[in-house]
Design a protein around this motif. Structure first.
Motif, mmCIF file in Angstrom:
data_model
loop_
_atom_site.group_PDB
_atom_site.id
_atom_site.type_symbol
_atom_site.label_atom_id
_atom_site.label_comp_id
_atom_site.label_asym_id
_atom_site.label_seq_id
_atom_site.Cartn_x
_atom_site.Cartn_y
_atom_site.Cartn_z
ATOM 1 N N LEU A 798 0.826 -1.214 0.000
ATOM 2 C CA LEU A 798 0.000 0.000 0.000
ATOM 3 C C LEU A 798 0.861 1.265 0.000
ATOM 4 N N ASP A 799 2.209 1.097 -0.021
ATOM 5 C CA ASP A 799 3.099 2.269 -0.030
ATOM 6 C C ASP A 799 3.083 2.946 -1.399
ATOM 7 N N MET A 800 3.730 4.118 -1.443
ATOM 8 C CA MET A 800 3.865 4.814 -2.724
ATOM 9 C C MET A 800 4.887 4.101 -3.586
ATOM 10 N N LEU A 801 4.713 4.242 -4.903
ATOM 11 C CA LEU A 801 5.732 3.758 -5.829
ATOM 12 C C LEU A 801 6.952 4.676 -5.747
ATOM 13 N N GLU A 802 8.138 4.094 -5.982
ATOM 14 C CA GLU A 802 9.372 4.900 -5.940
ATOM 15 C C GLU A 802 9.273 6.107 -6.886
ATOM 16 N N PRO A 822 11.786 -2.566 -17.343
ATOM 17 C CA PRO A 822 10.395 -3.039 -17.366
ATOM 18 C C PRO A 822 9.531 -2.049 -16.584
ATOM 19 N N VAL A 823 8.243 -2.013 -16.939
ATOM 20 C CA VAL A 823 7.356 -1.068 -16.282
ATOM 21 C C VAL A 823 7.298 -1.356 -14.784
ATOM 22 N N TYR A 824 7.076 -2.620 -14.430
ATOM 23 C CA TYR A 824 7.144 -3.010 -13.012
ATOM 24 C C TYR A 824 8.222 -4.073 -12.905
ATOM 25 N N LYS A 825 9.207 -3.869 -12.061
ATOM 26 C CA LYS A 825 10.319 -4.832 -12.021
ATOM 27 C C LYS A 825 9.959 -6.070 -11.214
ATOM 28 N N THR A 826 9.139 -5.894 -10.155
ATOM 29 C CA THR A 826 8.825 -7.051 -9.306
ATOM 30 C C THR A 826 7.322 -7.123 -9.135
ATOM 31 N N VAL A 827 6.871 -8.228 -8.586
ATOM 32 C CA VAL A 827 5.432 -8.390 -8.381
ATOM 33 C C VAL A 827 4.951 -7.419 -7.289
ATOM 34 N N LEU A 828 5.851 -7.016 -6.368
ATOM 35 C CA LEU A 828 5.463 -6.020 -5.349
ATOM 36 C C LEU A 828 5.153 -4.686 -6.029
ATOM 37 N N MET A 831 1.899 -4.866 -7.648
ATOM 38 C CA MET A 831 0.805 -4.765 -6.669
ATOM 39 C C MET A 831 0.618 -3.300 -6.240
ATOM 40 N N GLN A 832 1.740 -2.616 -5.996
ATOM 41 C CA GLN A 832 1.637 -1.193 -5.615
ATOM 42 C C GLN A 832 0.952 -0.405 -6.728
ATOM 43 N N GLY A 833 1.350 -0.701 -7.983
ATOM 44 C CA GLY A 833 0.738 -0.011 -9.122
ATOM 45 C C GLY A 833 -0.756 -0.284 -9.193
ATOM 46 N N PHE A 834 -1.143 -1.532 -8.907
ATOM 47 C CA PHE A 834 -2.551 -1.920 -8.954
ATOM 48 C C PHE A 834 -3.362 -1.116 -7.926
ATOM 49 N N PHE A 835 -2.891 -1.109 -6.669
ATOM 50 C CA PHE A 835 -3.639 -0.389 -5.619
ATOM 51 C C PHE A 835 -3.729 1.102 -5.922
ATOM 52 N N CYS A 836 -2.617 1.646 -6.380
ATOM 53 C CA CYS A 836 -2.560 3.093 -6.629
ATOM 54 C C CYS A 836 -3.530 3.472 -7.756
ATOM 55 N N ASN A 841 -8.610 5.587 -9.927
ATOM 56 C CA ASN A 841 -9.682 5.443 -10.915
ATOM 57 C C ASN A 841 -11.071 5.431 -10.288
ATOM 58 N N CYS A 842 -11.185 4.797 -9.115
ATOM 59 C CA CYS A 842 -12.497 4.803 -8.438
ATOM 60 C C CYS A 842 -12.942 6.238 -8.173
ATOM 61 N N PHE A 843 -11.994 7.080 -7.731
ATOM 62 C CA PHE A 843 -12.370 8.467 -7.432
ATOM 63 C C PHE A 843 -12.569 9.281 -8.706
#
Length: 1199
Positions: A798-802, A822-828, A831-836, A841-843
């Motif tokens: 749930l942290d910010m992306l670097e 790569p756009v996302y280097k790791t699965v973490l 996941m951060q990108g997904f939550f962010c 988008n919901c808002f």
């Protein structure tokens, strides 16, 4: 005072100074010596004789400098209390030092010359002209002694102009006296400066070739340099007639000095200041002499010589100055030509353009960029833009741009002649990159202006260049791309050429369509180019991205030949699924993702800008998209959505409510099926089930490749993206008649606003409950219990992306990483990108829902309660970086688009609790920051590194700006407010702050503002937040809130009965703001104005305000009484607003914060002398005018 006493003290001082300056001294010794010297300066009664003794020529330079510093200290801090004779004694001795107390001009240290000139200027500031009328004569006499004295006189004149005019470091009346006397004597001063310059330059030229005379020549050269520096200090502000006197003799001399290597930089500096002068056009007319043969020849031959001698820093600095001189000349020409001054186009205009073009084609990127603004001014000018000479230069300028747009010249590289120059101008590649991007944007503007004058030439050049690039072999250069073998990186020679060509053709073609008549457009040529581009195949993502931009640039030609549309669509659709390696499992690099995203946005842009053109091909487009969507893994969710958005945009052209509604229902059927399924409902409404479904509770062995729940996440993303795309893009026809005919029109609101229905409403509202459930669940993920449930791999999910952190901290991205990683280097990271993205988008959906569905959305049953229990749920645990976008993308648009009919039912119930909460939250955050700053001496914060603290503090600042911006947007109408709210809310801290800020009197509350202020809880929350925020440490927020929000809010509640404590609190809050932000001119002016408004409006009703004023440090109570009595006595004639305000500012000056550099500075007091210019009424039989000390108005310094 005996000579032994002076000698004894001087010996001690010499020892002390030696200890201070000796690198081998211990810290303790040095501090003791420093303390001894400072106490001596402050307290010793025999400073003057000691200072003079230490300043003797026989002492070392360090000791002499200290002796002179003592004398400067005496003049600055003790002058007012010195007996007249001592002042005369000191002044005569200082003039004696200039006359014979220094080494010769070439031997003397510059710091000795500097401090000696400072002492004289300090005396002038205190005594001239009233008590020292012959000062200029004395300086003139001194200068006749030789070069050494002349140089010191120059230093004195320059320092005087800087202190009085440039920095204005003395009280107003003294400044006025001195400046007016300088102005009266300016002819003499200028004549002195010019004579000294001319004589010394002539002597220098005669002697410089004779080796035996070299020291003498150098001395004359030094005086010449000093004369030029001094002139530079005066040319900026004296009347233009002095600069252009005697047929512009000064300008002629300066031009002739441009070929003198030792003097050319100073001469160019003076020329530049002269040519950049503003003022009446009539006065500036003589500056056109610089377009004459002699001046032009001097400037151009000097530029050629300097450039011909290779890259030497001194010559390069000179070239930059000459370039600026030519730029300023161009600006003067544009200002004067076509005005009422009867200025003709100069005969040498062609020569001027050629030389200017030479700077535009110079290898230095900095010089090239310096010429862009003047080119723009010339191409825009109503007279010059029709001049055949300028029109002949347009193709040459465009040709130069073709070279200048190529991004080469990185300081770390050696692949272009520009690199060497860049090493002088830029600290790093990132620095150069930022510069080049803005330079390129500027060139784009100017290219478009040039193409207005000659659109076809630009188009032909773009066509040639495009054809060349399409056939040129690919050169990847030494840096290999990590995307794949043999592909370009952003530094590859082929890519930089493609990139430049693409930018050029875009600028040129767009302007051609704007400028030329429809029938004149070279349609066949355009279509030929388009065909070549469509037939071009490449597997290189960076080049393909350029190809797509060219397709978009050439697309307007398709409006003439619609039969080419299917080919364009095929090209774009092929790029949507672009891969470097087919069916590759490796993570896609950013370059590949960019191509796919680029293709999608090109399709959207086409459907947005040319919907009528695409409409006949709708079925083909729809089938294409259906085919791509049928394979779940082929596209990312964002890409699927982009294609659906394109379809929705075209469906807006149906202009038939039922048909469009049926289409949207069909389009959204897969989403509705997924979103409303029982499993999804369970996942969306239960945080634990949600974490498990998206895979955030797992521990993963291989965090690069393994991602078992990726598909689940992509399903949720797909639904949210689609809802957003439809809400954002589906609309009714803009024309009311068409809307009525198509069944979109519903009638009018009581306020007269037309009501429409959106064909997507039914579909979206069906999915609305689950969307709110997802938002509530997402907010609840931040509760400590849920955070604890995240798996080991995802503890920071749930942290910010670097990337976001770096953007907030202002850290530049390494250039290559942007495309090759790569756009996302790791699965973490994934996941951060997904939550962010999900959160944002919901808002975005909620923010777009109001403008999109209008009354259908605002009348959803219990909407306020539903939003409070979902979007505003668990705010305590939501971090600042999530709260900020929520306010910006949801609350602000919701409030702005809401019709007044729903203020009471929707906006007030939401904003009341929200503002109350935000005030509490921000107050706590700022309290923590202030405490942390107070405790920062204790190194207890090891577990919280500085970068983390900086990040947190910067986020609090950004959140504060967001909240204050929201309050301003809700409450204050824009028409009264300065338009600077359009700047991004998190604009740079150092954005230029206006120094005189007076908010417009007509900054009125909006209807919504009035409605909010009627609700007691909202009113209190907004008022308290606005006034408390004034002392939070964020200058930008303080200035905006002060100028836009504080007074309109307070004015609204004035008619009611405010409690005396509340009034005192408001006023004190503003004074506290002054304490924190007083050091910034912009904030200080705004806060003083606000405090003044409050005091003037409320003091008559509330005596408590006077009590607050009395607590201000160093307030003069008699002055306060005087101000109050005038304010409270309505019969007295009101003093002018500015004078009242100045009086008030003096009263509260004790609480205006100062910059740290001034907080502990010893005050310098310069007394006013008897007025020079006011006629004094004849007094009693006496011609002695008593001044402050009771001394007669006698001349203090006889010559």
């Amino acid at each position: 005072m005996s000579a032994e006493q002076v000698s004894g003290l001087c010996e001690q001082l010499v020892k002390a100074v030696t200890v201070i300056m000796d690198p081998a001294s211990t810290q303790r010794y040095r501090l003791e010596a420093l303390k001894f010297c400072e106490e001596f300066k402050e307290k010793c009664p025999i400073c003057v004789p000691c200072g003079l003794k230490l300043a003797e020529k026989t002492q070392t330079a360090i000791v002499r400098h200290f002796g002179l510093q003592i004398l400067e200290h005496v003049v600055k801090y003790r002058w007012n209390n010195m007996p007249r004779l001592e002042k005369v004694y000191l002044k005569n001795n200082v003039m004696g030092l200039i006359s014979s107390g220094t080494q010769s001009i070439l031997e003397e240290e510059s710091h000795i010359k500097d401090v000696l000139s400072r002492i004289v200027v300090e005396m002038i500031k205190r005594e001239w002209p009233q008590h020292w009328p012959d000062m200029l004569k004395e300086l003139d006499t001194l200068s006749k002694q030789g070069e050494t004295q002349t140089e010191l006189v120059m230093f004195i004149l320059l320092r005087l102009a800087e202190d009085v005019v440039t920095f204005q470091t003395l009280p107003t009346q003294r400044r006025r006296d001195i400046q007016q006397t300088l102005t009266q004597n300016m002819e003499k001063i200028f004549s002195f400066l010019l004579t000294a310059l001319q004589q010394n330059v002539n002597k220098y030229r005669l002697m410089k070739t004779d080796l035996a005379q070299e020291p003498k020549a150098q001395a004359n050269c030094r005086v010449g340099i000093a004369a030029l520096n001094t002139l530079a200090g005066y040319i900026d502000w004296v009347a233009l007639r002095h600069i252009t006197a005697d047929d512009c003799k000064l300008l002629e001399m300066l031009c002739l000095l441009l070929d003198e290597p030792e003097l050319q930089v100073g001469a160019a500096e003076c020329l530049l200041i002269a040519v950049s002068r503003k003022g009446k056009l009539e006065d500036r007319k003589p500056l056109m002499v610089l377009f004459g043969d002699v001046a032009m020849h001097c400037i151009l031959s000097a530029a050629q010589t300097a450039d011909g001698e290779g890259l030497v820093e001194k010559h390069y600095v000179f070239l930059k100055r000459l370039c600026q001189v030519l730029c300023a000349l161009g600006s003067q020409l544009c200002a004067l030509l076509g005005s009422d001054c009867n200025v003709e186009t100069p005969a040498n205009f062609g020569k001027y353009l050629e030389s200017f073009l030479a700077f535009t084609t110079h290898p230095s990127q900095f010089l090239r960029s310096s010429t862009q603004i003047p080119w723009g001014a010339l191409f825009r000018h109503e007279v010059l833009s029709r001049d055949p000479l300028l029109l002949a230069v347009v193709p040459k300028y465009l040709r130069a741009c073709m070279t200048n747009l190529v991004k080469v010249g990185f300081p770390s590289k050696a692949d272009s002649p520009s690199c060497e120059y860049s090493r002088f101008d830029f600290d790093s590649d990132e620095d150069f990159n930022a510069f080049f991007n803005s330079f390129r944007a500027q060139q784009g503007e100017v290219i478009r202006m040039a193409c207005r004058l000659d659109p076809l030439t630009g188009f032909q050049m773009a066509g040639e260049w495009l054809k060349y690039q399409l056939t040129a072999p690919v050169d990847t250069g030494p840096t290999n791309s990590k995307t794949g073998e043999g592909l370009c990186s952003i530094f590859s020679p082929s890519f930089v050429q493609w990139d430049a060509m693409t930018f050029f053709s875009e600028s040129v073609i767009s302007q051609m369509f704007r400028t030329m008549d429809k029938d004149e457009i070279p349609v066949n040529d355009g279509i030929d180019l388009l065909q070549l581009v469509l037939n071009f195949e490449t597997k290189d993502p960076l080049i393909l991205s350029c190809v797509l931009t060219n397709v978009s640039a050439l697309f307007p030609f398709v409006t003439y030949r619609p039969e080419y549309l299917p080919q364009v669509l095929s090209k774009l659709f092929a790029s949507v699924t672009f891969e470097v390696v087919e069916e590759s499992k490796a993570p896609r690099t950013r370059a590949v993702k960019n191509v796919r995203r680029h293709a999608c946005s090109s399709i959207i842009k086409m459907c947005r800008d040319y919907p009528q053109l695409v409409l006949p091909n709708f079925e083909m487009l729809y089938n294409h998209v259906k085919q791509l969507l049928s394979n779940e893994l082929l596209l990312t969710q964002m890409e699927k959505c982009a294609l659906m958005e394109a379809l929705v945009l075209i469906s807006n052209q149906f202009k038939d409510y039922e048909r469009q509604k049926a289409f949207l229902e069909e389009l959204m059927a897969p989403v509705a099926g997924l979103w409303l399924s029982p499993e999804m409902q369970r996942v969306l409404s239960d945080p634990e089930a949600f974490i498990s479904y998206v895979g955030a509770d797992n521990k993963i062995a291989d965090p690069v490749l393994e991602d078992p729940s990726g598909l689940n996440r992509s399903r949720i993303s797909f639904c949210v993206y689609t809802i957003l795309g439809v809400v954002k893009r589906a609309r009714w026809p803009a024309a009311t008649e068409e809307a009525k005919a198509g069944g979109f029109f519903l009638g009018y609101l009581p306020s007269g606003t037309p009501m429409y229905r959106n064909p997507c409403t039914e579909q979206v509202l069906k999915l609305f409950d689950n969307l709110l459930a997802l938002i509530r669940t997402h907010n609840n993920l931040y509760t400590p219990e849920m955070v604890a449930r995240l798996g080991d791999t995802f503890a920071k999910a749930l942290d910010m992306l670097e990337v976001e952190k770096n953007a907030i901290l202002g850290l530049p991205q390494p250039l290559l990483d942007l495309y090759d990683s790569p756009v996302y280097k790791t699965v973490l990271e994934r996941m951060q990108g997904f939550f962010c993205t999900l959160y944002d988008n919901c808002f975005h959906i909620l923010g777009n829902a109001g403008p999109s569905m209008q009354q259908d959305f605002y009348t959803v049953e219990g909407l306020a309660t539903q939003l409070l229990s979902s979007a505003f749920n668990n705010l305590n645990n939501i971090p600042d970086y999530r709260l900020r976008p929520m306010l910006r993308v949801f609350v602000k648009p919701l409030v702005l688009s809401c019709p007044a009919e729903y203020y009471e039912t929707l906006v007030c119930p939401v904003l009341g609790p929200l503002f109350t909460y935000l005030h509490m939250r921000l107050s706590q955050k700022w309290q923590v920051i202030n405490q942390r700053n107070m405790l920062c001496e204790d190194d207890a914060a090891d577990d919280n590194p500085e970068s983390q603290e900086m990040l947190e503090e910067q986020l609090v600042r950004m959140l504060t700006r967001e909240v204050m911006d929201l309050a301003t947007v809700c409450c204050v109408s824009k028409k009264g407010v300065e338009q600077n709210t359009t700047a991004a809310v998190d604009g740079d801290d150092d954005e230029a702050m206006a120094t005189e800020v007076t908010p417009p009197a007509n900054a009125e509350l909006t209807e919504l503002g009035k409605c909010l202020m009627k609700q007691e809880d909202v009113c209190t929350a907004v008022l308290i937040t606005a006034y408390t925020s004034l002392s939070w440490k964020d200058t930008l927020s303080c200035q905006r809130t002060t100028t836009q929000l504080c007074w309109p809010l307070l004015k609204q509640v004035l008619p009611g009965n405010l409690l005396p404590d509340a009034v005192s609190w408001f006023f004190t809050s503003v004074l506290k703001g002054l304490q924190v932000h007083g050091q910034h001119d912009g904030c200080m002016a705004a806060l003083v104005h606000l405090a003044f408004q409050i005091y003037e409006a409320l003091r008559p009703r509330y005596g408590e305000l006077k009590a607050v004023m009395e607590q201000i440090p160093d307030i003069q109570l008699d002055s306060l009484e005087q101000f109050d009595s005038k304010l409270l006595n309505p019969t007295l004639q009101k003093v002018a607003d500015k004078r009242r305000k100045d009086h008030f500012k003096r009263l509260i000056s004790g609480c205006i914060g100062k910059p740290i550099g001034e907080q502990f500075r010893k005050e310098v007091h310069i007394r006013n002398l008897p007025s020079l210019f006011k006629k004094v009424k004849p007094s009693l039989e006496t011609d002695v005018l008593e001044n402050e000390d009771g001394e007669g108005f006698n001349v203090l310094f006889e010559p």
